[in-house]
Scaffold this motif. Structure first.
Motif, PDB file in Angstrom:
ATOM      1  N   VAL A  12      -0.433   3.533  12.031  1.00 13.13           N
ATOM      2  CA  VAL A  12      -0.113   4.959  12.027  1.00 13.13           C
ATOM      3  C   VAL A  12       1.309   5.117  12.554  1.00 13.13           C
ATOM      4  O   VAL A  12       1.595   4.732  13.689  1.00 13.13           O
ATOM      5  N   VAL A  13       2.187   5.682  11.730  1.00 14.98           N
ATOM      6  CA  VAL A  13       3.592   5.856  12.105  1.00 14.98           C
ATOM      7  C   VAL A  13       3.902   7.344  12.160  1.00 14.98           C
ATOM      8  O   VAL A  13       3.870   8.034  11.139  1.00 14.98           O
ATOM      9  N   ASP A  14       4.187   7.836  13.359  1.00 15.28           N
ATOM     10  CA  ASP A  14       4.514   9.247  13.542  1.00 15.28           C
ATOM     11  C   ASP A  14       5.193   9.389  14.892  1.00 15.28           C
ATOM     12  O   ASP A  14       4.762   8.768  15.869  1.00 15.28           O
ATOM     13  N   ASP A  39       8.437   5.256  15.720  1.00 14.71           N
ATOM     14  CA  ASP A  39       9.648   5.470  14.926  1.00 14.71           C
ATOM     15  C   ASP A  39       9.739   4.405  13.840  1.00 14.71           C
ATOM     16  O   ASP A  39       8.913   3.484  13.774  1.00 14.71           O
ATOM     17  N   GLY A  40      10.745   4.531  13.003  1.00 14.19           N
ATOM     18  CA  GLY A  40      10.881   3.654  11.856  1.00 14.19           C
ATOM     19  C   GLY A  40      11.095   2.200  12.189  1.00 14.19           C
ATOM     20  O   GLY A  40      10.499   1.313  11.566  1.00 14.19           O
ATOM     21  N   THR A  60       9.485  12.796   8.536  1.00 12.70           N
ATOM     22  CA  THR A  60      10.553  13.241   9.427  1.00 12.70           C
ATOM     23  C   THR A  60      10.367  12.640  10.819  1.00 12.70           C
ATOM     24  O   THR A  60       9.466  13.001  11.555  1.00 12.70           O
ATOM     25  N   MET A  61      11.246  11.682  11.119  1.00 14.74           N
ATOM     26  CA  MET A  61      11.260  11.027  12.422  1.00 14.74           C
ATOM     27  C   MET A  61      12.710  10.832  12.824  1.00 14.74           C
ATOM     28  O   MET A  61      13.574  10.700  11.965  1.00 14.74           O
ATOM     29  N   PRO A  62      12.978  10.789  14.122  1.00 10.41           N
ATOM     30  CA  PRO A  62      14.346  10.512  14.556  1.00 10.41           C
ATOM     31  C   PRO A  62      14.729   9.073  14.219  1.00 10.41           C
ATOM     32  O   PRO A  62      13.866   8.205  14.071  1.00 10.41           O
ATOM     33  N   GLY A  66      11.074   8.355   7.566  1.00  7.56           N
ATOM     34  CA  GLY A  66      10.016   7.771   6.752  1.00  7.56           C
ATOM     35  C   GLY A  66      10.473   7.326   5.377  1.00  7.56           C
ATOM     36  O   GLY A  66       9.973   6.333   4.845  1.00  7.56           O
ATOM     37  N   GLY A  67      11.435   8.016   4.797  1.00  8.42           N
ATOM     38  CA  GLY A  67      11.961   7.606   3.498  1.00  8.42           C
ATOM     39  C   GLY A  67      12.633   6.252   3.566  1.00  8.42           C
ATOM     40  O   GLY A  67      12.433   5.391   2.699  1.00  8.42           O
ATOM     41  N   GLU A  68      13.421   6.043   4.605  1.00 11.34           N
ATOM     42  CA  GLU A  68      14.093   4.751   4.788  1.00 11.34           C
ATOM     43  C   GLU A  68      13.085   3.636   5.077  1.00 11.34           C
ATOM     44  O   GLU A  68      13.204   2.524   4.558  1.00 11.34           O
ATOM     45  N   VAL A  69      12.080   3.954   5.881  1.00 12.99           N
ATOM     46  CA  VAL A  69      11.041   2.971   6.193  1.00 12.99           C
ATOM     47  C   VAL A  69      10.271   2.619   4.923  1.00 12.99           C
ATOM     48  O   VAL A  69      10.023   1.438   4.642  1.00 12.99           O
TER      49      VAL A  69
END
Length: 135
Positions: A12-14, A39-40, A60-62, A66-69
């Motif tokens: 879970v990534v958030d 985070d990513g 949306t994460m600092p 998420g798009g980059e990850v």
């Protein structure tokens, strides 16, 4: 209640602790083993080390979003086959994922999420991934 997710390890990534806690509680109550990342960069480290069966990924994460990850996961031969379910509070950001040059995610949920929707999407994503690997 059936523990039908018991064979699965889910990352879970958030960046929001409350979101991670909710997802963790729902999936653990259904038998899954949970891993978490805030985070990513942490997400990629955990994914490489643990090779989860599924990743739920906030957009949306600092730092590394998420798009980059997602793109890094799809471009890494060791991680590219891990199913990814995007979870986002910003449906308009869906284009950040679907307009990339990598294969699309295996699932998508808009926040706020509820238990029924989360379980349905996770089960469907895992079932599709199983079928893909059987072929």
């Amino acid at each position: 209640m059936t523990k039908d997710l018991s064979p699965y390890k889910i990352l879970v990534v958030d960046d929001e602790a409350d979101a991670r806690s909710f997802i963790r509680a729902v999936l653990e109550d259904n038998g899954a083993t949970l891993l978490e990342a805030r985070d990513g960069d942490e997400a990629l480290d955990v994914a490489r080390r643990e090779k989860p069966d599924l990743i739920t990924l906030d957009i949306t994460m600092p730092g590394k979003d998420g798009g980059e990850v997602f793109e890094a996961l799809r471009n890494d031969p060791a991680l590219q086959d891990i199913p990814v379910c995007i979870i986002s509070a910003h449906p308009d950001l869906r284009r950040l994922i679907y307009q990339r040059t990598v294969p699309p995610p295996d699932g998508y949920l808009d926040k706020p999420i509820d238990e029924k929707g989360l379980l349905l999407n996770v089960r469907k994503t895992l079932a599709l991934a199983r079928r893909r690997h059987v072929k």
